[in-house]
Structure formats: structure tokens, C-alpha cells
Design a protein around this motif. Structure first.
Motif, PDB file in Angstrom:
ATOM      1  N   LEU A  74      -4.492   7.318  -0.783  1.00 50.34           N
ATOM      2  CA  LEU A  74      -4.141   6.284   0.184  1.00 50.34           C
ATOM      3  C   LEU A  74      -4.743   5.002  -0.358  1.00 50.34           C
ATOM      4  N   TYR A  75      -3.896   4.018  -0.570  1.00 46.68           N
ATOM      5  CA  TYR A  75      -4.366   2.752  -1.124  1.00 46.68           C
ATOM      6  C   TYR A  75      -3.680   1.606  -0.396  1.00 46.68           C
ATOM      7  N   LEU A  76      -4.453   0.562  -0.156  1.00 50.31           N
ATOM      8  CA  LEU A  76      -3.948  -0.631   0.504  1.00 50.31           C
ATOM      9  C   LEU A  76      -4.502  -1.851  -0.209  1.00 50.31           C
ATOM     10  N   ASP A  77      -3.623  -2.821  -0.476  1.00 49.50           N
ATOM     11  CA  ASP A  77      -4.079  -4.060  -1.102  1.00 49.50           C
ATOM     12  C   ASP A  77      -5.240  -4.639  -0.301  1.00 49.50           C
ATOM     13  N   GLU A  78      -6.168  -5.248  -0.992  1.00 49.36           N
ATOM     14  CA  GLU A  78      -7.383  -5.759  -0.357  1.00 49.36           C
ATOM     15  C   GLU A  78      -7.087  -6.692   0.818  1.00 49.36           C
ATOM     16  N   ASP A  79      -6.106  -7.560   0.666  1.00 46.72           N
ATOM     17  CA  ASP A  79      -5.766  -8.506   1.742  1.00 46.72           C
ATOM     18  C   ASP A  79      -5.250  -7.817   3.001  1.00 46.72           C
ATOM     19  N   TRP A  80      -4.810  -6.584   2.880  1.00 47.21           N
ATOM     20  CA  TRP A  80      -4.238  -5.853   4.013  1.00 47.21           C
ATOM     21  C   TRP A  80      -5.231  -4.883   4.653  1.00 47.21           C
ATOM     22  N   ARG A  81      -6.401  -4.756   4.087  1.00 51.27           N
ATOM     23  CA  ARG A  81      -7.393  -3.854   4.659  1.00 51.27           C
ATOM     24  C   ARG A  81      -7.917  -4.454   5.956  1.00 51.27           C
ATOM     25  N   GLY A  82      -8.055  -3.618   6.963  1.00 55.62           N
ATOM     26  CA  GLY A  82      -8.535  -4.076   8.262  1.00 55.62           C
ATOM     27  C   GLY A  82      -7.444  -4.640   9.163  1.00 55.62           C
ATOM     28  N   THR A  83      -6.181  -4.511   8.747  1.00 54.95           N
ATOM     29  CA  THR A  83      -5.077  -5.090   9.531  1.00 54.95           C
ATOM     30  C   THR A  83      -4.368  -4.089  10.430  1.00 54.95           C
ATOM     31  N   GLY A  84      -4.628  -2.832  10.269  1.00 59.39           N
ATOM     32  CA  GLY A  84      -3.875  -1.803  10.985  1.00 59.39           C
ATOM     33  C   GLY A  84      -2.876  -1.097  10.082  1.00 59.39           C
ATOM     34  N   GLY A 111       0.830  -1.196   0.000  1.00 65.85           N
ATOM     35  CA  GLY A 111       0.000   0.000   0.000  1.00 65.85           C
ATOM     36  C   GLY A 111       0.865   1.247   0.000  1.00 65.85           C
ATOM     37  N   TYR A 112       0.206   2.388  -0.131  1.00 68.43           N
ATOM     38  CA  TYR A 112       0.940   3.661  -0.133  1.00 68.43           C
ATOM     39  C   TYR A 112       0.021   4.804   0.284  1.00 68.43           C
ATOM     40  N   ALA A 113       0.647   5.881   0.698  1.00 71.33           N
ATOM     41  CA  ALA A 113      -0.043   7.147   0.947  1.00 71.33           C
ATOM     42  C   ALA A 113       0.776   8.245   0.292  1.00 71.33           C
ATOM     43  N   PHE A 114       0.086   9.238  -0.253  1.00 69.71           N
ATOM     44  CA  PHE A 114       0.731  10.310  -1.010  1.00 69.71           C
ATOM     45  C   PHE A 114       0.139  11.638  -0.540  1.00 69.71           C
ATOM     46  N   VAL A 115       0.947  12.404   0.188  1.00 66.65           N
ATOM     47  CA  VAL A 115       0.573  13.752   0.624  1.00 66.65           C
ATOM     48  C   VAL A 115       1.214  14.724  -0.358  1.00 66.65           C
ATOM     49  N   LEU A 116       0.434  15.614  -0.920  1.00 65.02           N
ATOM     50  CA  LEU A 116       1.002  16.569  -1.864  1.00 65.02           C
ATOM     51  C   LEU A 116       2.044  17.442  -1.168  1.00 65.02           C
ATOM     52  N   PRO A 117       3.085  17.845  -1.904  1.00 69.22           N
ATOM     53  CA  PRO A 117       4.103  18.714  -1.318  1.00 69.22           C
ATOM     54  C   PRO A 117       3.504  20.014  -0.783  1.00 69.22           C
ATOM     55  N   GLU A 118       4.197  20.572   0.175  1.00 66.00           N
ATOM     56  CA  GLU A 118       3.743  21.775   0.875  1.00 66.00           C
ATOM     57  C   GLU A 118       3.372  22.917  -0.063  1.00 66.00           C
ATOM     58  N   ASP A 119       4.138  23.127  -1.140  1.00 69.69           N
ATOM     59  CA  ASP A 119       3.848  24.260  -2.015  1.00 69.69           C
ATOM     60  C   ASP A 119       2.506  24.108  -2.732  1.00 69.69           C
ATOM     61  N   LEU A 120       1.955  22.911  -2.762  1.00 67.14           N
ATOM     62  CA  LEU A 120       0.632  22.705  -3.363  1.00 67.14           C
ATOM     63  C   LEU A 120      -0.501  22.848  -2.340  1.00 67.14           C
ATOM     64  N   SER A 121      -0.149  23.070  -1.075  1.00 70.93           N
ATOM     65  CA  SER A 121      -1.179  23.209  -0.041  1.00 70.93           C
ATOM     66  C   SER A 121      -2.035  24.453  -0.244  1.00 70.93           C
ATOM     67  N   LEU A 122      -1.538  25.403  -1.006  1.00 70.53           N
ATOM     68  CA  LEU A 122      -2.313  26.623  -1.238  1.00 70.53           C
ATOM     69  C   LEU A 122      -3.560  26.368  -2.066  1.00 70.53           C
ATOM     70  N   VAL A 123      -3.617  25.231  -2.744  1.00 69.57           N
ATOM     71  CA  VAL A 123      -4.815  24.888  -3.519  1.00 69.57           C
ATOM     72  C   VAL A 123      -6.026  24.826  -2.586  1.00 69.57           C
ATOM     73  N   TRP A 124      -5.871  24.182  -1.434  1.00 71.16           N
ATOM     74  CA  TRP A 124      -6.972  24.028  -0.477  1.00 71.16           C
ATOM     75  C   TRP A 124      -6.685  24.720   0.855  1.00 71.16           C
ATOM     76  N   ASP A 125      -5.582  25.484   0.942  1.00 66.59           N
ATOM     77  CA  ASP A 125      -5.159  26.090   2.209  1.00 66.59           C
ATOM     78  C   ASP A 125      -4.969  25.027   3.295  1.00 66.59           C
ATOM     79  N   ALA A 126      -4.494  23.861   2.885  1.00 66.83           N
ATOM     80  CA  ALA A 126      -4.367  22.738   3.814  1.00 66.83           C
ATOM     81  C   ALA A 126      -3.448  21.689   3.195  1.00 66.83           C
ATOM     82  N   ALA A 147      -3.501   0.453   7.254  1.00 64.18           N
ATOM     83  CA  ALA A 147      -4.053   1.748   6.822  1.00 64.18           C
ATOM     84  C   ALA A 147      -3.841   2.801   7.910  1.00 64.18           C
ATOM     85  N   ASP A 148      -4.001   2.406   9.165  1.00 64.76           N
ATOM     86  CA  ASP A 148      -3.737   3.346  10.263  1.00 64.76           C
ATOM     87  C   ASP A 148      -2.279   3.785  10.261  1.00 64.76           C
ATOM     88  N   ALA A 149      -1.366   2.842  10.027  1.00 64.40           N
ATOM     89  CA  ALA A 149       0.059   3.182   9.994  1.00 64.40           C
ATOM     90  C   ALA A 149       0.364   4.128   8.829  1.00 64.40           C
TER      91      ALA A 149
END
Length: 173
Positions: free
Chosen positions: A108-118, A87-102, A120-122
């Protein structure tokens, strides 16, 4: 992201390494897109499938590499005990935060077999830690979630995300 790797059950979360993780990241990105477009009307499914061309793959790769170059740690991967990406998570770089002011959790994607294992929380913990290190106009993280994806909506709600705005789309074709 904090310098230490995070864990979620049997998954470890670490910074994405383009030289060893690209193919696995792309495979998950393809699944992400197919799940996003699948299960809807046939036209949507066809549209999402049609965009997954070699050109799109290379443009996405270049964009990810550019983002990671500008802001190491903005993409993290969850790996199993054998260091295979699940799985992976992708946070846009800081300079793109101005798009949403946040901070923006782009994916965020996790292989189906790994969903519900913790795992995604990590991944989310790592994404939030990374976002907290950004200099943001407003200290918040935003994301868009498919309203038909009850599992994802429930996960984000459990993590403290609240409805903030509604995204609407206009077909440019």
C-alpha cells in the motif's frame, strides 16, 4: 472489490488498468522501494536502489499483470480529480493466500502529498473489500510493515491490525 469506486477526500479508488496505469504504478513502486530502503544504513539503501533495474521493472510488470489477469481488482489505484494515480494497494491473489493462511496486503503506497487525506483509508477499504471476497483458510489479512515506519504502523493500528508474528530475514548473498 465492490463494483463502485470508493472515495477518500478528493481521491477516487478504482481497479488498476494495466493499459493506462502501468507507468504511474511503476513510479509509485519505485518510490515505495526507495522509501523502504532509505533512511537506513548505506548498505541497505544501496541494495534497494540496485534492485530497481530494467529487468526488475519488467519482471514486476509481468507479475502484476499475471495477478490482475487471475484476479481482477487485486490491484487498485487512488486517483486525483484529473484521474492521475496518487497511490495504490495490492492484495495478493487468493491462490497465494495459502502462504500465510490469510489474505496478504502486499503493498500500500500513497504519494507523500496525499498522506493524511483519507485516500489511504479509501485504498485500505478497497483492499479489505477485495480480501473479504476471497475464499481464505482463515478470515484475516496480514501485511508486513517496517518497524521504523511509525506513520504506517500507526495507520495499520488505527485500522485494527494487531501484531501477529514477526518476520525475520536471512541474507542469501
Amino acid at each position: 472489490m465492490a463494483s463502485e469506486d470508493a472515495t477518500g477526500d478528493d481521491a477516487t479508488v478504482r481497479a488498476y488498468d494495466p493499459s493506462r496505469d502501468w507507468q504511474a504504478l511503476w513510479e509509485r513502486k519505485e518510490r515505495f522501494e526507495r522509501e523502504l530502503g532509505g533512511g537506513k544504513d548505506d548498505a541497505t539503501t544501496v541494495r534497494y536502489e540496485a534492485k530497481l533495474t530494467d529487468d526488475y521493472r519488467e519482471r514486476y510488470r509481468a507479475w502484476v499483470e499475471n495477478c490482475v489477469e487471475r484476479e481482477p481488482g487485486c490491484v487498485v489505484v487512488a486517483t486525483d480529480a484529473d484521474d492521475r494515480v496518487v497511490g495504490y494497494a495490492f492484495v495478493l491473489p487468493e491462490d497465494l493466500s495459502l502462504v500465510w493462511d490469510a489474505a496478504v496486503l502486499n503493498e500500500l503506497y500513497l504519494d507523500e502529498d496525499w498522506r493524511g487525506t483519507g485516500a489511504a483509508d479509501a485504498l485500505m477499504d478497497a483492499a479489505v473489500a477485495h480480501a473479504r471476497d476471497q475464499d481464505l483458510p482463515i478470515d484475516r489479512m496480514v501485511l508486513d510493515v517496517d518497524p521504523d515506519n511509525d506513520r504506517a504502523s500507526g495507520f495499520y493500528e488505527k485500522r485494527g491490525f494487531e501484531p501477529w508474528a514477526e518476520m525475520v530475514a536471512y541474507d542469501l548473498s
